[in-house]
Design a protein around this motif. Structure first.
Motif, mmCIF file in Angstrom:
data_model
loop_
_atom_site.group_PDB
_atom_site.id
_atom_site.type_symbol
_atom_site.label_atom_id
_atom_site.label_comp_id
_atom_site.label_asym_id
_atom_site.label_seq_id
_atom_site.Cartn_x
_atom_site.Cartn_y
_atom_site.Cartn_z
ATOM 1 N N THR A 57 0.866 -1.174 0.000
ATOM 2 C CA THR A 57 0.000 0.000 0.000
ATOM 3 C C THR A 57 0.908 1.232 0.000
ATOM 4 O O THR A 57 2.085 1.145 0.360
ATOM 5 C CB THR A 57 -0.892 0.027 1.246
ATOM 6 N N PRO A 58 0.389 2.408 -0.406
ATOM 7 C CA PRO A 58 1.218 3.607 -0.306
ATOM 8 C C PRO A 58 1.651 3.804 1.148
ATOM 9 O O PRO A 58 0.868 3.538 2.069
ATOM 10 C CB PRO A 58 0.281 4.730 -0.752
ATOM 11 N N PRO A 59 2.878 4.238 1.372
ATOM 12 C CA PRO A 59 3.351 4.382 2.748
ATOM 13 C C PRO A 59 2.543 5.420 3.524
ATOM 14 O O PRO A 59 2.045 6.386 2.957
ATOM 15 C CB PRO A 59 4.795 4.860 2.583
ATOM 16 N N LEU A 60 2.442 5.180 4.811
ATOM 17 C CA LEU A 60 1.929 6.190 5.728
ATOM 18 C C LEU A 60 3.152 6.898 6.291
ATOM 19 O O LEU A 60 4.084 6.258 6.785
ATOM 20 C CB LEU A 60 1.125 5.539 6.859
ATOM 21 N N ILE A 61 3.162 8.210 6.197
ATOM 22 C CA ILE A 61 4.309 9.008 6.605
ATOM 23 C C ILE A 61 3.924 9.842 7.826
ATOM 24 O O ILE A 61 2.843 10.438 7.863
ATOM 25 C CB ILE A 61 4.756 9.944 5.448
ATOM 26 N N TRP A 62 4.818 9.899 8.811
ATOM 27 C CA TRP A 62 4.564 10.692 10.003
ATOM 28 C C TRP A 62 4.604 12.173 9.642
ATOM 29 O O TRP A 62 5.575 12.665 9.076
ATOM 30 C CB TRP A 62 5.587 10.391 11.086
ATOM 31 N N ASN A 63 3.525 12.894 9.936
ATOM 32 C CA ASN A 63 3.438 14.331 9.712
ATOM 33 C C ASN A 63 3.435 14.992 11.088
ATOM 34 O O ASN A 63 2.418 14.978 11.785
ATOM 35 C CB ASN A 63 2.161 14.673 8.937
ATOM 36 N N ALA A 64 4.587 15.549 11.474
ATOM 37 C CA ALA A 64 4.718 16.133 12.807
ATOM 38 C C ALA A 64 3.788 17.327 12.992
ATOM 39 O O ALA A 64 3.269 17.552 14.085
ATOM 40 C CB ALA A 64 6.166 16.538 13.058
ATOM 41 N N GLY A 65 3.531 18.090 11.924
ATOM 42 C CA GLY A 65 2.637 19.247 12.020
ATOM 43 C C GLY A 65 1.203 18.846 12.337
ATOM 44 O O GLY A 65 0.502 19.530 13.087
ATOM 45 N N GLN A 66 0.753 17.741 11.750
ATOM 46 C CA GLN A 66 -0.597 17.250 12.010
ATOM 47 C C GLN A 66 -0.629 16.257 13.168
ATOM 48 O O GLN A 66 -1.689 15.866 13.627
ATOM 49 C CB GLN A 66 -1.166 16.579 10.757
ATOM 50 N N ASP A 67 0.564 15.824 13.619
ATOM 51 C CA ASP A 67 0.692 14.876 14.718
ATOM 52 C C ASP A 67 -0.036 13.564 14.424
ATOM 53 O O ASP A 67 -0.747 13.027 15.276
ATOM 54 C CB ASP A 67 0.189 15.500 16.028
ATOM 55 N N GLU A 68 0.122 13.079 13.164
ATOM 56 C CA GLU A 68 -0.509 11.829 12.767
ATOM 57 C C GLU A 68 0.184 11.265 11.526
ATOM 58 O O GLU A 68 0.965 11.944 10.876
ATOM 59 C CB GLU A 68 -1.992 12.027 12.489
ATOM 60 N N PHE A 69 -0.119 10.004 11.223
ATOM 61 C CA PHE A 69 0.364 9.387 9.996
ATOM 62 C C PHE A 69 -0.596 9.733 8.863
ATOM 63 O O PHE A 69 -1.810 9.639 9.018
ATOM 64 C CB PHE A 69 0.451 7.861 10.146
ATOM 65 N N VAL A 70 -0.034 10.152 7.727
ATOM 66 C CA VAL A 70 -0.852 10.503 6.561
ATOM 67 C C VAL A 70 -0.407 9.659 5.370
ATOM 68 O O VAL A 70 0.756 9.266 5.268
ATOM 69 C CB VAL A 70 -0.755 12.010 6.220
ATOM 70 N N LYS A 71 -1.333 9.382 4.492
ATOM 71 C CA LYS A 71 -1.048 8.588 3.297
ATOM 72 C C LYS A 71 -0.201 9.412 2.333
ATOM 73 O O LYS A 71 -0.528 10.554 2.029
ATOM 74 C CB LYS A 71 -2.370 8.190 2.640
ATOM 75 N N SER A 72 0.887 8.807 1.850
ATOM 76 C CA SER A 72 1.697 9.497 0.855
ATOM 77 C C SER A 72 1.001 9.423 -0.496
ATOM 78 O O SER A 72 0.193 8.536 -0.745
ATOM 79 C CB SER A 72 3.092 8.887 0.774
ATOM 80 N N LYS A 73 1.293 10.367 -1.334
ATOM 81 C CA LYS A 73 0.710 10.369 -2.671
ATOM 82 C C LYS A 73 1.369 9.279 -3.496
ATOM 83 O O LYS A 73 2.541 9.003 -3.349
ATOM 84 C CB LYS A 73 0.897 11.728 -3.319
ATOM 85 N N GLY A 74 0.601 8.650 -4.344
ATOM 86 C CA GLY A 74 1.154 7.585 -5.174
ATOM 87 C C GLY A 74 0.045 6.641 -5.592
ATOM 88 O O GLY A 74 -1.105 6.789 -5.196
#
Length: 118
Positions: free
Chosen positions: A94-111
């Motif tokens: 699956t597309p990686p989930l990347i840690w977004n420190a600004g949102q304080d959550e894992f978000v789906k990478s585009k792809g």
């Protein structure tokens, strides 16, 4: 972690079809069943910081593994789900989930929705 649907189905006599539990007998119950929720990603303090993109159990053959990568300060910065031996798609991630420190959550990478992986 890797889970095998076939072993779980043998043990519990339960199958998953389109993300819903099914005992293989009553198709109307399947239509009315709620889908199995996507697994939640929790912090060590039990705060939800995202969801995996697929359930841990699915239709068809294969094994699923959740890979935690790019560790910094005892925290993964990337999560990938690898599905091996899927009948039609073969092995994919699956597309990686990347840690977004600004949102304080894992978000789906585009792809693409399904991509080849190692």
């Amino acid at each position: 972690m890797a889970l095998r649907q076939d072993a779980a189905a043998r043990h519990h006599r339960l199958y998953f079809y389109h993300g819903k539990p099914w005992d293989g007998r009553d198709s109307m119950a399947l239509m009315n069943a709620d889908p199995v929720p996507l697994p939640v990603i929790l912090t060590p303090g039990d705060r939800a910081v995202g969801h995996l993109q697929e359930g841990l159990f699915g239709e068809g053959p294969g094994t699923k593994a959740v890979l935690f990568e790019d560790w910094r300060d005892d925290w993964p910065r990337r999560i990938v789900m690898r599905v091996a031996g899927a009948a039609v798609l073969g092995t994919y991630c699956t597309p990686p989930l990347i840690w977004n420190a600004g949102q304080d959550e894992f978000v789906k990478s585009k792809g693409p929705a399904y991509a080849g992986c190692k």
